[in-house]
Design an enzyme around this catalytic site. Sequence first.
Site, PDB file in Angstrom:
ATOM      1  N   ASP A  84      10.693  -9.449  16.776  1.00  0.00           N
ATOM      2  CA  ASP A  84      11.911  -8.626  16.770  1.00  0.00           C
ATOM      3  C   ASP A  84      12.815  -9.178  15.662  1.00  0.00           C
ATOM      4  O   ASP A  84      12.394 -10.010  14.853  1.00  0.00           O
ATOM      5  CB  ASP A  84      12.564  -8.569  18.161  1.00  0.00           C
ATOM      6  CG  ASP A  84      13.235  -9.879  18.570  1.00  0.00           C
ATOM      7  OD1 ASP A  84      13.132 -10.880  17.831  1.00  0.00           O
ATOM      8  OD2 ASP A  84      13.856  -9.899  19.646  1.00  0.00           O
ATOM      9  N   CYS A 133      10.180 -13.778  19.309  1.00  0.00           N
ATOM     10  CA  CYS A 133      11.527 -13.230  19.489  1.00  0.00           C
ATOM     11  C   CYS A 133      12.476 -14.423  19.549  1.00  0.00           C
ATOM     12  O   CYS A 133      12.102 -15.519  19.117  1.00  0.00           O
ATOM     13  CB  CYS A 133      11.617 -12.317  20.713  1.00  0.00           C
ATOM     14  SG  CYS A 133      11.296 -13.096  22.309  1.00  0.00           S
ATOM     15  N   THR A 173      13.736 -16.246  22.070  1.00  0.00           N
ATOM     16  CA  THR A 173      13.246 -17.295  22.968  1.00  0.00           C
ATOM     17  C   THR A 173      11.727 -17.279  23.145  1.00  0.00           C
ATOM     18  O   THR A 173      11.161 -18.238  23.671  1.00  0.00           O
ATOM     19  CB  THR A 173      13.835 -17.100  24.377  1.00  0.00           C
ATOM     20  OG1 THR A 173      13.458 -15.781  24.827  1.00  0.00           O
ATOM     21  CG2 THR A 173      15.348 -17.221  24.364  1.00  0.00           C
ATOM     22  N   HIS A 191      -7.997 -23.786  28.377  1.00  0.00           N
ATOM     23  CA  HIS A 191      -8.101 -23.549  29.816  1.00  0.00           C
ATOM     24  C   HIS A 191      -7.795 -22.120  30.248  1.00  0.00           C
ATOM     25  O   HIS A 191      -8.349 -21.653  31.241  1.00  0.00           O
ATOM     26  CB  HIS A 191      -7.155 -24.504  30.570  1.00  0.00           C
ATOM     27  CG  HIS A 191      -7.644 -25.918  30.576  1.00  0.00           C
ATOM     28  ND1 HIS A 191      -7.032 -26.911  31.312  1.00  0.00           N
ATOM     29  CD2 HIS A 191      -8.685 -26.514  29.933  1.00  0.00           C
ATOM     30  CE1 HIS A 191      -7.675 -28.057  31.126  1.00  0.00           C
ATOM     31  NE2 HIS A 191      -8.679 -27.848  30.283  1.00  0.00           N
ATOM     32  N   HIS A 223     -13.058 -23.067  34.017  1.00  0.00           N
ATOM     33  CA  HIS A 223     -11.867 -22.296  33.651  1.00  0.00           C
ATOM     34  C   HIS A 223     -12.168 -20.799  33.571  1.00  0.00           C
ATOM     35  O   HIS A 223     -11.275 -19.981  33.764  1.00  0.00           O
ATOM     36  CB  HIS A 223     -11.306 -22.802  32.322  1.00  0.00           C
ATOM     37  CG  HIS A 223     -10.966 -24.258  32.381  1.00  0.00           C
ATOM     38  ND1 HIS A 223      -9.941 -24.744  33.160  1.00  0.00           N
ATOM     39  CD2 HIS A 223     -11.567 -25.334  31.804  1.00  0.00           C
ATOM     40  CE1 HIS A 223      -9.896 -26.060  33.045  1.00  0.00           C
ATOM     41  NE2 HIS A 223     -10.877 -26.442  32.234  1.00  0.00           N
TER      42      HIS A 223
HETATM   43  C1  RB5 Z   1      17.470 -10.747  20.921  1.00  0.00           C
HETATM   44  O1  RB5 Z   1      18.843 -11.006  20.779  1.00  0.00           O
HETATM   45  C2  RB5 Z   1      16.862 -11.601  22.005  1.00  0.00           C
HETATM   46  O2  RB5 Z   1      17.309 -11.191  23.254  1.00  0.00           O
HETATM   47  C3  RB5 Z   1      15.369 -11.534  21.928  1.00  0.00           C
HETATM   48  O3  RB5 Z   1      14.970 -11.951  20.658  1.00  0.00           O
HETATM   49  C4  RB5 Z   1      14.578 -12.411  22.888  1.00  0.00           C
HETATM   50  O4  RB5 Z   1      15.032 -13.723  22.850  1.00  0.00           O
HETATM   51  C5  RB5 Z   1      14.415 -11.937  24.255  1.00  0.00           C
HETATM   52  O5  RB5 Z   1      13.663 -12.530  25.063  1.00  0.00           O
END
Ligand code: RB5
Length: 146
Positions: free
Chosen positions: A8, A64, A66, A97, A132
Amino acid sequence: MKIYIGCDHAGYEMKAEIIRMLTEKGHDVEDMGGDGGRVEYPVIAKKVGHAVAENEGARGILICGTGIGMSLAANKIKGIRAALCADHFSAKYTRLHNDANIMCMGARTLGIGVALELAELFVDTPFEGGRHAARVDMIREMEEEF
Ligand code: RB5
């Protein structure tokens, strides 16, 4: 190896670096978007997830902010085992695994040096099989059951 990659808006720069590294290593990397502008992570997770699920032996990388949103979304697709990784041990063992076919990373939680090494480990590490395999089969059964 065929590798589908997507991000993203938060993951665009990291994605570009990973594409460069994997291409230099001879992998066939297909960029499924985004292009740096705002794009909602489920849209890209769906594209990469479908491509990986449809192509035996292919792997995916999703980035993304996180890595969490991408992993939640990709794991809704039948046949996808998406692992959120932020350390070397997890990137290695989710291949050995879990036979993970997509790795997700957070561009806002990881430095680029770590991310490049995790991507390399994820791509280079085979599935160990054996005991596994039965566990991964249990995940497949759950996909049919629920
Ligand atoms: C975008 O601002 C953020 O929410 C997205 O990149 C991600 O971290 C969501 O899980």
